[in-house]
Structures are given as structure tokens and as C-alpha cells.
Design a protein around this motif. Structure first.
Motif, PDB file in Angstrom:
ATOM      1  N   LEU A 121      45.621  39.899  43.091  1.00 37.60           N
ATOM      2  CA  LEU A 121      45.385  41.359  43.540  1.00 37.60           C
ATOM      3  C   LEU A 121      44.347  42.209  42.444  1.00 37.60           C
ATOM      4  CD1 LEU A 121      48.737  42.545  44.751  1.00 37.60           C
ATOM      5  CD2 LEU A 121      46.780  41.870  46.103  1.00 37.60           C
ATOM      6  N   ASN A 122      44.785  41.814  41.082  1.00 38.81           N
ATOM      7  CA  ASN A 122      43.961  42.370  40.007  1.00 38.81           C
ATOM      8  C   ASN A 122      42.333  41.765  40.251  1.00 38.81           C
ATOM      9  OD1 ASN A 122      43.071  43.577  37.303  1.00 38.81           O
ATOM     10  ND2 ASN A 122      42.955  41.397  37.084  1.00 38.81           N
ATOM     11  N   ALA A 123      42.088  40.811  40.601  1.00 41.68           N
ATOM     12  CA  ALA A 123      40.672  39.946  40.616  1.00 41.68           C
ATOM     13  C   ALA A 123      40.123  40.782  41.750  1.00 41.68           C
ATOM     14  CB  ALA A 123      40.740  38.689  40.764  1.00 41.68           C
ATOM     15  N   VAL A 124      40.662  41.026  42.971  1.00 47.49           N
ATOM     16  CA  VAL A 124      40.073  41.822  44.095  1.00 47.49           C
ATOM     17  C   VAL A 124      39.732  43.370  43.827  1.00 47.49           C
ATOM     18  CG1 VAL A 124      40.271  42.202  46.407  1.00 47.49           C
ATOM     19  CG2 VAL A 124      40.880  40.111  45.738  1.00 47.49           C
ATOM     20  N   PHE A 125      40.969  43.973  43.209  1.00 46.67           N
ATOM     21  CA  PHE A 125      40.742  45.493  42.966  1.00 46.67           C
ATOM     22  C   PHE A 125      39.816  45.752  41.952  1.00 46.67           C
ATOM     23  CE2 PHE A 125      45.047  45.857  45.009  1.00 46.67           C
ATOM     24  CZ  PHE A 125      44.425  46.290  46.159  1.00 46.67           C
ATOM     25  N   ALA A 126      39.850  44.827  40.645  1.00 50.00           N
ATOM     26  CA  ALA A 126      39.161  45.115  39.433  1.00 50.00           C
ATOM     27  C   ALA A 126      37.584  44.896  39.716  1.00 50.00           C
ATOM     28  CB  ALA A 126      39.625  44.306  38.290  1.00 50.00           C
ATOM     29  N   THR A 127      37.332  43.912  40.501  1.00 48.28           N
ATOM     30  CA  THR A 127      36.038  43.459  40.587  1.00 48.28           C
ATOM     31  C   THR A 127      35.429  44.128  41.944  1.00 48.28           C
ATOM     32  OG1 THR A 127      36.660  41.441  41.926  1.00 48.28           O
ATOM     33  CG2 THR A 127      36.233  41.497  39.409  1.00 48.28           C
ATOM     34  N   GLY A 128      36.441  45.251  42.772  1.00 51.81           N
ATOM     35  CA  GLY A 128      35.642  45.592  43.979  1.00 51.81           C
ATOM     36  C   GLY A 128      34.840  46.624  43.475  1.00 51.81           C
ATOM     37  N   VAL A 129      34.461  47.432  44.595  1.00 51.78           N
ATOM     38  CA  VAL A 129      33.515  48.705  44.484  1.00 51.78           C
ATOM     39  C   VAL A 129      33.778  49.389  43.718  1.00 51.78           C
ATOM     40  CG1 VAL A 129      31.995  50.250  46.003  1.00 51.78           C
ATOM     41  CG2 VAL A 129      32.843  48.195  46.870  1.00 51.78           C
ATOM     42  N   GLN A 130      35.091  49.947  43.953  1.00 53.41           N
ATOM     43  CA  GLN A 130      35.525  50.923  42.780  1.00 53.41           C
ATOM     44  C   GLN A 130      36.439  50.726  41.757  1.00 53.41           C
ATOM     45  OE1 GLN A 130      37.147  54.390  44.690  1.00 53.41           O
ATOM     46  NE2 GLN A 130      36.105  54.347  46.796  1.00 53.41           N
ATOM     47  N   GLY A 131      36.209  49.460  41.476  1.00 53.96           N
ATOM     48  CA  GLY A 131      37.090  48.750  40.297  1.00 53.96           C
ATOM     49  C   GLY A 131      36.266  48.947  38.931  1.00 53.96           C
ATOM     50  N   PRO A 132      36.861  48.737  37.677  1.00 57.13           N
ATOM     51  CA  PRO A 132      36.118  48.629  36.480  1.00 57.13           C
ATOM     52  C   PRO A 132      35.145  47.664  36.344  1.00 57.13           C
ATOM     53  CG  PRO A 132      38.445  48.133  36.243  1.00 57.13           C
ATOM     54  CD  PRO A 132      38.402  48.485  37.814  1.00 57.13           C
ATOM     55  N   ALA A 133      35.276  46.634  37.225  1.00 60.09           N
ATOM     56  CA  ALA A 133      34.367  45.411  36.759  1.00 60.09           C
ATOM     57  C   ALA A 133      33.688  45.083  38.138  1.00 60.09           C
ATOM     58  CB  ALA A 133      35.028  44.154  36.252  1.00 60.09           C
ATOM     59  N   PRO A 134      33.034  45.955  38.776  1.00 61.70           N
ATOM     60  CA  PRO A 134      32.200  45.493  39.898  1.00 61.70           C
ATOM     61  C   PRO A 134      31.200  44.411  39.650  1.00 61.70           C
ATOM     62  CG  PRO A 134      31.592  47.654  39.338  1.00 61.70           C
ATOM     63  CD  PRO A 134      32.617  47.329  38.371  1.00 61.70           C
ATOM     64  N   GLU A 135      30.523  44.339  38.494  1.00 57.63           N
ATOM     65  CA  GLU A 135      29.236  43.602  37.897  1.00 57.63           C
ATOM     66  C   GLU A 135      30.190  42.417  36.919  1.00 57.63           C
ATOM     67  OE1 GLU A 135      26.368  46.026  36.525  1.00 57.63           O
ATOM     68  OE2 GLU A 135      25.907  46.980  38.409  1.00 57.63           O
ATOM     69  N   VAL A 136      29.306  41.419  36.994  1.00 61.97           N
ATOM     70  CA  VAL A 136      29.585  40.628  36.163  1.00 61.97           C
ATOM     71  C   VAL A 136      29.676  40.941  34.636  1.00 61.97           C
ATOM     72  CG1 VAL A 136      28.860  38.609  37.518  1.00 61.97           C
ATOM     73  CG2 VAL A 136      27.152  39.543  35.859  1.00 61.97           C
ATOM     74  N   GLY A 137      30.836  40.594  33.903  1.00 58.94           N
ATOM     75  CA  GLY A 137      31.139  40.791  32.685  1.00 58.94           C
ATOM     76  C   GLY A 137      32.354  40.322  32.024  1.00 58.94           C
ATOM     77  N   ASN A 138      32.844  40.743  30.851  1.00 60.36           N
ATOM     78  CA  ASN A 138      34.181  40.024  30.386  1.00 60.36           C
ATOM     79  C   ASN A 138      35.181  40.445  31.359  1.00 60.36           C
ATOM     80  OD1 ASN A 138      32.679  39.351  28.066  1.00 60.36           O
ATOM     81  ND2 ASN A 138      33.444  41.140  26.913  1.00 60.36           N
ATOM     82  N   LEU A 139      35.291  41.492  31.776  1.00 53.45           N
ATOM     83  CA  LEU A 139      36.635  41.606  32.589  1.00 53.45           C
ATOM     84  C   LEU A 139      36.483  41.395  33.926  1.00 53.45           C
ATOM     85  CD1 LEU A 139      39.331  43.415  33.127  1.00 53.45           C
ATOM     86  CD2 LEU A 139      37.871  45.164  34.118  1.00 53.45           C
ATOM     87  N   TYR A 140      35.091  40.814  34.531  1.00 52.08           N
ATOM     88  CA  TYR A 140      35.132  40.411  35.849  1.00 52.08           C
ATOM     89  C   TYR A 140      35.304  38.741  35.491  1.00 52.08           C
ATOM     90  CZ  TYR A 140      32.746  38.450  39.900  1.00 52.08           C
ATOM     91  OH  TYR A 140      32.249  37.800  41.140  1.00 52.08           O
ATOM     92  N   TYR A 141      34.743  37.898  34.441  1.00 53.43           N
ATOM     93  CA  TYR A 141      35.296  36.776  34.447  1.00 53.43           C
ATOM     94  C   TYR A 141      36.629  36.525  33.912  1.00 53.43           C
ATOM     95  CZ  TYR A 141      29.918  35.758  34.384  1.00 53.43           C
ATOM     96  OH  TYR A 141      28.667  35.595  34.800  1.00 53.43           O
ATOM     97  N   ALA A 142      36.962  37.217  33.117  1.00 61.38           N
ATOM     98  CA  ALA A 142      38.637  36.950  32.658  1.00 61.38           C
ATOM     99  C   ALA A 142      39.522  37.390  33.803  1.00 61.38           C
ATOM    100  CB  ALA A 142      39.003  38.220  31.580  1.00 61.38           C
ATOM    101  N   SER A 143      39.002  38.224  34.627  1.00 59.20           N
ATOM    102  CA  SER A 143      39.949  38.393  36.071  1.00 59.20           C
ATOM    103  C   SER A 143      40.144  37.146  36.724  1.00 59.20           C
ATOM    104  CB  SER A 143      39.511  39.602  36.641  1.00 59.20           C
ATOM    105  OG  SER A 143      39.581  40.498  36.045  1.00 59.20           O
ATOM    106  N   PHE A 144      38.934  36.281  37.219  1.00 60.74           N
ATOM    107  CA  PHE A 144      39.030  35.271  37.964  1.00 60.74           C
ATOM    108  C   PHE A 144      39.265  33.881  37.125  1.00 60.74           C
ATOM    109  CE2 PHE A 144      36.296  38.057  40.765  1.00 60.74           C
ATOM    110  CZ  PHE A 144      37.062  37.536  42.159  1.00 60.74           C
ATOM    111  N   ILE A 145      38.966  33.889  36.312  1.00 58.93           N
ATOM    112  CA  ILE A 145      39.181  32.697  35.365  1.00 58.93           C
ATOM    113  C   ILE A 145      40.844  32.678  35.006  1.00 58.93           C
ATOM    114  CG2 ILE A 145      39.237  31.585  33.013  1.00 58.93           C
ATOM    115  CD1 ILE A 145      36.313  32.492  33.135  1.00 58.93           C
ATOM    116  N   SER A 146      41.339  33.698  34.743  1.00 55.95           N
ATOM    117  CA  SER A 146      42.925  33.628  34.615  1.00 55.95           C
ATOM    118  C   SER A 146      43.580  33.413  36.092  1.00 55.95           C
ATOM    119  CB  SER A 146      43.521  35.206  33.750  1.00 55.95           C
ATOM    120  OG  SER A 146      42.806  36.158  34.740  1.00 55.95           O
TER     121      SER A 146
END
Length: 512
Positions: A121-146
Motif C-alpha cells: 500500500l505504501n508503494a502505491v500511495f507514496a509513489t502515486g500522484v499526490q504522494g511524497p515520491a511520484p518521481e524516481v528517487g530514494n523514497l521511490y526505490y526504497a518503497s518498491f525494493i523493500s
């Protein structure tokens, strides 16, 4: 920004003599008009998911170490005499099997299931349109890798609980294969639960026969996850776009991946169980389903990458939503591998000799089709009237070059593939030399294409289909050249050996 504002307000409250209180983080973010509406809630959820996942992962590590140490103790205490290490491992299977299905493994599965749901759920919400990581970066990669790490742990627990690697005494005939299990003449064991009475060689041969089942379990599992991510990301993009009216293409991008995820989940569950896998492994069942999944994702990819109202890329082919772009490509690659595994089960392809050259040329055609389609998509959405008088290589001229390079690569690739399929009346040596010269030609044009397409002012200067496919086509052409050179060297060695054998036979004949 968030934590600085919180600390400043907390310091003001303490220094002013007011009672100790903690200002809500969301009240600070809501006062900033530059941040999305759901930015705060998704950020707080990301913090909670990360903290919970960390705690549960540490608990899982401790439990896993204790669990494996108990298994190692049981194996060492088992009376194996002076048997070799391989036979010791086989005799230990009856001991490890009941241990792997006890309460400890179930607890480990639960500890991996909870963070997988939270991190998903965090990977979808955090990297979504209104999330804190809509573009690739530390939080984006960390969310999906974990998320994928904990998913792999969860899948491993499921495989042990269902004894996929333990129950390796499944005959090929029961899975729809007519040919023998291996070249050593090992016989199949049709009944489950007889692994203890089987010989060590039979156990390991049967384990090799179950490799395809384990592969399909994992492929169906991850295809369902990739499809679910794409569907959730498309739904998030649809819920946050300005126009509430969705086109039929956008509706397809939402509901088609959900359908693919549901179908993949069904075959994943069927593959977990031995009885239902005997049905799912049939060509008329799993083969048709894999073909349907591939067609669903093929249409989805075309709509995502080449439609005007796509959420994945913009009119110039640049990535707009990373989730839809990367996971759509991942899903179609995964569905293609599943379809290929069932296609090799077909009577027409079962006994065909695999050629690495054919596979590489096919990959070259596929990548060149991406170059052609992406460059045509850019050409359709730009106005080149302002660049006609410029003498330098303008954006439009580079786009035309990309179209020509993609078409040339497709023509060269199909020429080689058709000549191999229909069997042209030429010698193998001549064909190898011709493919080598063609690969050198492709290396040159793809090398020039990289400079023109991905350079500053080119249609593929930003990360997207043209960027990846241009570099990938150049790498594939290098691989084709190296493979063709290896084939030529092998043919020269075979001719040398044949000449030596002929010379030796003639000398023996003269002496006789």
C-alpha cells in the motif's frame, strides 16, 4: 520541510511557557498550497509502514535464525553414518519436511505477510500522484525494493509450506510431458509421499523435473503483483486528473491490469497445489491463459506508450508516471516468459533445437519496433514547420533519423529470421559471414543513432522508450556480432578437425 516546521513550532511552544504540546504535522502541510491535498496522509503512512516493516523484519530475522539453527541441529543429530554430503541431505529430507510445516514457519509467514501488505500500500500511495515520491528517487526505490524483498520472503514461506521443493517425485507424464525425464533413464514416481523410499538419484532427478513448476509459481505470483500495481496506479491517476470523464483507453488501463492480476492469482494458487497444477500445466488450460495474459498486456502497453491521453508518458515520449511505465514493461516481459514456457510444451516446438542467434535476432526486431513506434509517436505530436530552414540536425530531423533507424533494424532482423525459418539454399558458413556483416552494419547505424537520438536536442534525450531502446539496440547488435564471431570460430575449428581426421584416415589406409 516537515520536520523543521514541527521542531520550530515545538520550540516556540516550550520557550513561550505554554503547556507542552505537539502540533499536528498535517496541520502544517495543509497550510502550504504548494503541496498536494493527500501529501501529508501518504507521508505519515509511509513513515508508519517503514517503522512497522523494520520491527517485523527484525523479528523475522531472529525467528528465522532460531528456526534454521533447530533444523541444522536435527540434521547433525540424524544418524547418517559415513554417507556422502549429498546423501546426508537426502536422508535429512524426511526430518526437515515436518519441521518446515510447524508453527514457526507459519509465524514467519505471517511476519512477512503483514509488512508485504503495508509496504505494498505504501508503494502505491507514496509513489502515486499526490504522494511524497511520484518521481524516481530514494523514497521511490526504497518503497518498491523493500516491498519486493518482503514479497520474496513471503513467497518462499508459501513454497515451503506447500512443500514444492520437498515433493519432487512428480512424473513428467502427469504434467503433460511425453518425453523422458532425463538422459539417464530415471523412472518417474507417480505417488506422493514416497520420497523416503526413493533413491538419491531419483530424488534429485525428480527435483530437476519440478523446476518448471517452481518457475511458474514465481512468475504467476509476480505477474499478479505487477498487474495489481499498474491497476492501482492507473486508478490513482484517474482519481486525481482534472477531467472526471475517462476515455475508453484510460478505462482499459484501469480494468485490464486488474483482470490480469486476478487471472494470474488463480493460476498461482493452482500451481501451489500438486493436484490443481496437473490441470494448470496442460497446454489447453495454462497455455490459453498465458496467451490471453500476453494479449491483455500487449494492448495495455500499446495504449500506455502510444496514446494521446496516456498517464505513463507525454506527447514527446518522456516518462510522466514511473509506476505505469516501468511496471507495464515488467508485466509484459513476465507474461511473455510464461507464454514461452507453455509454447515449448507444444508438440511442434518441443523437439526444436534452440539457437541463441535466433533469440538475439528476435530481440533486435522487438527493440527496433519500440524505436519505430516511439519515434512515430513523437513525430505525430510535434510541429516541424519551424525547423525546416535550420541547417543543423534539428529535433525533427533527429526524429526522422530515429524512424529510419528503427525501420532499418526491423528489415535487417526479419531478413535474417526469415532466411533461417524457410532455410535459404546457402551454406552455413556463408550465412554466418552474412549475419556478421549485417551486425557490423547495425552497430554503426545504432551507434550513430545513439548520438543523434539521445543527445541534447534529440527525441530521446529524456528517459523513456526511445532512450532505453536506442541503447538496448546498440547492446544487442554488439551481442549479435560477438555471437556470430563465435559461430565462425567454431565452424573453423570443426573444419580443421574434420581435415585432420581425413588426413589421418588416408595415412592409415595407405599404411594398411
Amino acid at each position: 520541510f516537515i520536520f523543521i516546521e514541527v521542531l520550530v513550532n515545538l520550540a516556540d511552544d516550550v520557550s513561550g511557557g505554554a503547556p507542552y504540546k505537539y502540533r499536528d504535522v498535517c496541520s502544517i502541510i495543509d497550510g502550504n498550497d504548494q503541496l498536494p491535498e493527500q501529501y501529508c496522509k501518504r507521508t505519515v503512512f509511509a513513515i508508519a509502514a517503514g517503522a512497522t516493516g523494520t520491527v517485523l523484519s527484525l523479528m523475522g530475522i531472529i525467528l528465522h535464525l532460531i528456526f534454521r539453527r533447530e533444523n541444522a541441529t536435527d540434521v547433525s543429530n540424524h544418524n547418517c553414518g559415513e554417507l556422502p554430503e549429498i546423501e546426508i541431505a537426502i536422508h535429512a529430507l524426511p526430518i526437515l519436511e515436518p519441521v518446515s510445516s510447524n508453527l514457526t514457519l507459519k509465524i514467519e509467514f505471517i511476519l512477512s505477510l503483514i509488512p508485504s501488505l503495508l509496504l505494498g500500500l505504501n508503494a502505491v500511495f507514496a509513489t502515486g500522484v499526490q504522494g511524497p515520491a511520484p518521481e524516481v528517487g530514494n523514497l521511490y526505490y526504497a518503497s518498491f525494493i523493500s516491498f519486493f524483498f518482503v514479497l520474496r520472503i513471503c513467497l518462499g514461506c508459501l513454497e515451503e509450506m506447500n512443500s514444492i521443493e520437498m515433493h519432487s517425485n512428480v512424473s513428467d507424464d502427469s504434467l503433460g510431458h511425453d518425453d523422458a525425464r532425463d538422459s539417464h533413464g530415471s523412472t518417474s514416481v507417480g505417488n506422493l509421499g514416497s520420497s523416503q523410499a526413493s533413491s538419491p538419484s531419483t530424488l534429485f532427478c525428480d527435483a530437476f523435473a519440478m523446476k518448471e513448476r517452481r518457475s511458474r509459481v514465481r512468475k504467476f505470483f509476480f505477474l499478479s503483483i505487477l498487474s495489481a500495481i499498474c491497476s492501482a496506479s492507473a486508478w490513482d491517476a484517474a482519481a486525481n486528473q482534472e477531467s472526471q470523464q475517462l476515455s475508453w483507453r484510460q478505462k482499459y488501463l484501469v480494468f485490464a491490469p486488474a483482470t490480469a492480476s486476478f487471472l494470474s492469482s488463480i493460476f498461482f494458487l493452482m500451481s501451489l497445489n500438486y493436484s490443481t497444477y496437473s490441470i494448470a500445466s496442460k497446454l489447453w488450460c495454462g497455455g490459453i491463459a498465458s496467451l490471453l495474459l500476453f494479449l491483455i498486456w500487449l494492448v495495455d502497453l500499446l495504449l500506455s506508450m502510444h496514446s494521446d491521453d496516456s498517464w505513463a508518458i507525454n506527447e514527446k515520449g518522456e516518462i510522466r508516471m514511473a509506476n505505469l511505465y516501468y511496471f507495464s514493461w515488467g508485466a509484459i516481459v513476465m507474461s511473455a516468459t510464461i507464454l514461452l514456457s507453455y509454447a515449448q510444451q507444444s508438440p511442434m516446438l518441443r523437439h526444436e533445437k534452440k539457437s541463441s542467434v535466433v533469440v538475439i535476432w528476435g530481440a533486435n526486431v522487438k527493440v527496433c519496433m519500440v524505436i519505430l513506434g516511439s519515434s512515430l509517436h513523437v513525430w505525430h505530436n510535434i510541429d516541424c514547420s519551424a525547423d525546416e530552414e535550420e541547417g543543423q540536425a534539428s529535433f525533427c530531423n533527429r526524429t526522422k533519423c530515429a524512424i529510419g533507424i528503427g525501420a532499418t533494424g526491423i528489415i535487417c532482423g526479419w531478413t535474417v529470421l526469415i532466411s533461417r525459418i524457410i532455410g535459404c539454399p546457402i551454406t552455413t558458413k556463408v550465412r554466418s559471414y552474412a549475419e556478421t556483416y549485417i551486425s557490423v552494419f547495425l552497430i554503426i547505424i545504432f551507434g550513430v543513432g545513439i548520438a543523434l537520438i539521445t543527445g541534447i536536442g534529440g527525441p530521446g534525450q529524456s528517459v523513456g522508450d526511445l532512450f532505453y531502446s536506442s541503447w538496448l539496440s546498440f547492446a544487442i547488435s554488439l551481442g549479435i556480432f560477438v555471437t556470430c564471431v563465435d559461430v565462425l570460430q567454431q565452424q573453423e575449428m570443426e573444419q580443421t578437425d574434420a581435415g585432420y581426421v581425413t588426413f589421418h584416415d588416408n595415412n592409415v589406409r595407405e599404411l594398411t
